[in-house]
Design an enzyme around this catalytic site. Structure first.
Site, PDB file in Angstrom:
ATOM      1  N   TYR B 138      -4.633 -25.450  29.322  1.00  0.00           N
ATOM      2  CA  TYR B 138      -4.162 -24.275  30.059  1.00  0.00           C
ATOM      3  C   TYR B 138      -2.719 -23.933  29.699  1.00  0.00           C
ATOM      4  CZ  TYR B 138      -8.003 -23.457  33.317  1.00  0.00           C
ATOM      5  OH  TYR B 138      -9.203 -23.104  33.877  1.00  0.00           O
ATOM      6  N   LYS B 188     -13.955 -36.860  27.766  1.00  0.00           N
ATOM      7  CA  LYS B 188     -14.804 -36.701  26.580  1.00  0.00           C
ATOM      8  C   LYS B 188     -14.201 -37.619  25.525  1.00  0.00           C
ATOM      9  CE  LYS B 188     -18.077 -34.749  24.086  1.00  0.00           C
ATOM     10  NZ  LYS B 188     -19.529 -34.804  24.354  1.00  0.00           N
ATOM     11  N   ASP B 220     -20.081 -33.885  29.563  1.00  0.00           N
ATOM     12  CA  ASP B 220     -21.405 -33.278  29.421  1.00  0.00           C
ATOM     13  C   ASP B 220     -22.414 -33.983  30.319  1.00  0.00           C
ATOM     14  OD1 ASP B 220     -20.743 -35.337  27.606  1.00  0.00           O
ATOM     15  OD2 ASP B 220     -22.296 -34.795  26.188  1.00  0.00           O
ATOM     16  N   ASP B 244     -12.046 -27.189  35.917  1.00  0.00           N
ATOM     17  CA  ASP B 244     -12.372 -25.782  36.175  1.00  0.00           C
ATOM     18  C   ASP B 244     -13.886 -25.583  36.157  1.00  0.00           C
ATOM     19  OD1 ASP B 244     -11.848 -22.947  36.414  1.00  0.00           O
ATOM     20  OD2 ASP B 244     -12.324 -22.756  34.301  1.00  0.00           O
ATOM     21  N   ASP B 248     -16.543 -25.645  39.685  1.00  0.00           N
ATOM     22  CA  ASP B 248     -17.333 -24.448  39.988  1.00  0.00           C
ATOM     23  C   ASP B 248     -18.819 -24.781  40.034  1.00  0.00           C
ATOM     24  OD1 ASP B 248     -15.248 -22.772  40.422  1.00  0.00           O
ATOM     25  OD2 ASP B 248     -15.677 -21.401  38.778  1.00  0.00           O
TER      26      ASP B 248
HETATM   27  C1  LIG Z   1      -8.277 -17.444  37.573  1.00  0.00           C
HETATM   28  C2  LIG Z   1      -8.315 -18.634  36.630  1.00  0.00           C
HETATM   29  C3  LIG Z   1      -7.101 -18.647  35.763  1.00  0.00           C
HETATM   30  C4  LIG Z   1      -8.478 -19.944  37.397  1.00  0.00           C
HETATM   31  C5  LIG Z   1      -8.515 -21.142  36.472  1.00  0.00           C
HETATM   32  O1  LIG Z   1      -9.152 -21.118  35.431  1.00  0.00           O
HETATM   33  O2  LIG Z   1      -7.882 -22.151  36.826  1.00  0.00           O
HETATM   34  C6  LIG Z   1      -9.712 -20.031  38.300  1.00  0.00           C
HETATM   35  O3  LIG Z   1     -10.881 -20.046  37.554  1.00  0.00           O
HETATM   36  C7  LIG Z   1      -9.615 -21.260  39.162  1.00  0.00           C
HETATM   37  O4  LIG Z   1     -10.387 -22.208  38.975  1.00  0.00           O
HETATM   38  O5  LIG Z   1      -8.725 -21.314  40.024  1.00  0.00           O
HETATM   39  C1  LIG Z   2     -22.498 -37.590  20.906  1.00  0.00           C
HETATM   40  C2  LIG Z   2     -21.551 -36.444  21.076  1.00  0.00           C
HETATM   41  C3  LIG Z   2     -20.449 -36.492  20.066  1.00  0.00           C
HETATM   42  C4  LIG Z   2     -22.290 -35.097  21.055  1.00  0.00           C
HETATM   43  C5  LIG Z   2     -21.349 -33.930  21.248  1.00  0.00           C
HETATM   44  O1  LIG Z   2     -20.442 -33.956  22.101  1.00  0.00           O
HETATM   45  O2  LIG Z   2     -21.530 -32.934  20.549  1.00  0.00           O
HETATM   46  C6  LIG Z   2     -23.417 -34.946  22.084  1.00  0.00           C
HETATM   47  O3  LIG Z   2     -22.922 -34.912  23.386  1.00  0.00           O
HETATM   48  C7  LIG Z   2     -24.199 -33.702  21.789  1.00  0.00           C
HETATM   49  O4  LIG Z   2     -24.131 -32.737  22.571  1.00  0.00           O
HETATM   50  O5  LIG Z   2     -24.868 -33.653  20.749  1.00  0.00           O
END
Ligand SMILES: CC(C)[C@H](C(=O)O)[C@@H](O)C(=O)O
Ligand SMILES: CC(C)[C@H](C(=O)O)[C@@H](O)C(=O)O
Lengths: 353, 353
Positions: B138, B188, B220, B244, B248
């Protein structure tokens, strides 16, 4: 047709075996296809001290397609970064320029109840996620950790060239053309300049695909919308990092990640095909893993690399037919069905074929 | 106690009005609290050409806490980056060093059915997400877009110093101590060095909190696990970008984002309190928005900035009591209930208080 078989670690061998039984049926009917095996991931590290040995890379480079099982295991987690199994998949993607990752997230009617989401929210779900796979913060330079405690600092670079963005967006538009003609491009343009460029280029390309309805969504909102109303999406296109997170979220909406295949393609249709699930070390060797994602990955191979939509469709129908018999591996079994084995499921597909 | 009131755009004014009615009740009982209003976001841009005018920043700096409504609207989307409403919230976070974002995702028993997830998966859900808010990609330098078409390139920098990581992890551990004593740190590390450092530091700090059970999860996988089995989590701690997206996603699991507050704290307990929902331009001015997230944000303010757990708990109970009367704004109404207005919901809370 020349295929490299990279079973990898954990359940990789078991599920690959069933996919090969399916392939044998097609061969017995006259399909000419050459296969050759190689080690990758932890298995390759154990044998050669390298998760992606030169011999494996060479075989891959000489093949038209790669069937890839799964890699990784807890015993490799403490290895230095360049020895870890993940290094192999990242290396393969980069070396072969497999930049276009296609990840379907669809709910099989037979398994509609497997999702944690209410059936009225997910039944009939059919999303295709197009994820860029060789750029972004995954490969951007500079990167690393500097300094010594207590003043260490970590940094990585999100980076996309216009050419990289253009080619994946074209895959997105074309994929949308072949489906529902709606493309949702995901970015975080309100914070990240890189993704502002992404959005700008998407707008610039859009007129080349007048039939496709292009929309944009912020990544945080997309993570929400996938839960709120996943069926609003047809094709989603996004970068490597956001695609990693969103495609995993989307897969889990289906409730059966043991069912989901993926394709990673280069510019000429050569591709690496792998289930989206992992190596599942906890059940490896027990013969209970679900082979269907691996088998469906082979179907994708026939569709995208060999232009044999007929064979792809036949395999996909056979999978549906196997499910229709009521057979369920443990991952998709309900409380009342007795789980079947990996081999039993493979047999059902072979029979249906 | 001195509070800055930044209602912002869209439904911001309407929901702020109801929160202030709640505050008036407490004042009438003798609570000494000073309030002062200022413009922010699109409203400030319209009036002064700047989404975060100096006067607003000054007021915020002189206040103990900020009640923040919501910002943004489609009319501001095409403005240059430094004039957009988002700039105001990012600027406030950075200028005031509000580094610790606390985002609860909990399912109110009265609204268990609002979720798109099955009730047996989400009922009783109670997660606290601790998101770092002033570092990461950010704010990392360098950043930007270079070159001209067709050779443009976009880049951003993910960057975390050890000090930044340490202080947010301590908030994570302390938050876990005050709750279920389980902390899941998200990274990650298999791809990003920055988050490998994050994981290392989490391990180093862990012995200082022997009662807290620390675990790690890849981002992930976390996006998946939130859908598969969200109740496995107690406290989640993560960086700005992953936070973020995941926060959400987690909010939407509850099915009622009109109910969810948030706190953004500095090192001394000063904080900015805002609903997690947006400015909802489509319903702005109609008097139908849900004021409860705003009212619950005020409850968080009493808890975290003013150490008045008693008042926080009273407001939270009043919200529960208002829901128990059966009143529902449109966002949480079922097909059979007639939606109530913003003011009717506010009145119900005031009465219950
Ligand atoms: C509005 C945006 C910049 C903000 C962020 O990404 O942090 C929002 O999505 C949040 O999570 O407060
Ligand atoms: C194993 C890892 C590096 C890989 C990635 O992050 O791309 C996996 O999560 C995927 O989505 O294939």
């Amino acid at each position: 047709m020349k295929i490299a078989l990279l079973a990898g670690d954990g359940i990789g061998n078991e599920i690959m075996r069933e996919a090969l039984r399916v392939l044998d049926v097609l061969r017995s009917e006259g399909l000419k296809i050459e296969t050759q095996e190689a080690l990758v991931g932890g298995a390759a590290y154990d044998a050669h001290g390298d998760p992606l040995p030169d011999a494996t890379l060479k075989l891959v480079q000489q093949s038209d397609a790669i069937l890839f099982g799964a890699i990784g295991g807890p015993q490799y987690d403490k290895l230095p970064r360049d020895k870890r199994p993940e290094k192999a998949i990242l290396g393969l993607r980069k070396e072969c320029d497999f930049f276009a990752n296609l990840r379907p997230a669809n709910v099989f009617p037979e398994l509609a109840d497997a999702s944690t989401l209410k059936p009225e929210v997910v039944s009939g779900l059919d999303i295709m996620i197009v994820r860029e796979l060789v750029g972004d913060i995954y490969f951007g330079q500079p990167r690393g950790i500097t300094g010594a405690a207590p003043n260490r600092e970590g940094f990585n670079t999100m980076r996309y060239t216009e050419a990289q963005i253009r080619r994946i967006l074209h895959v997105g538009f074309k994929t949308a053309m072949a489906r529902g003609k709606r493309l949702c491009s995901i970015d975080k343009m309100n914070v990240l300049e890189t993704t502002q460029l992404w959005r700008d280029i998407a707008e610039e390309i859009a007129p080349e695909y007048p039939e496709v309805q292009l929309s944009h969504m912020l990544v945080d909102n997309c993570a929400m919308q996938l839960v709120r109303n996943p069926r609003q999406f047809d094709v989603i296109v996004t970068g490597n990092m956001f695609g990693d997170i969103l495609s995993d979220e989307a897969s889990m909406l289906t409730g059966s990640i043991g069912m989901l295949p993926s394709a990673s393609l280069d510019a000429n249709g050569k591709g690496l095909y792998e289930p989206i699930h992992g190596s599942a070390p906890d059940i490896a060797g027990k013969g209970v893993a679900n082979p269907l994602a691996m088998i469906l990955s082979m179907a994708m191979m026939f569709r995208y690399t060999f232009n044999r939509t007929d064979l792809a469709a036949r395999i996909e129908s056979a999978v549906r037919a196997a499910l229709a018999t009521g057979l369920r591996t443990a991952d998709i079994a309900t409380k009342t069905t007795k789980p079947c084995t990996t081999a039993e499921m493979g047999t059902a597909v072979v029979k249906a074929l």
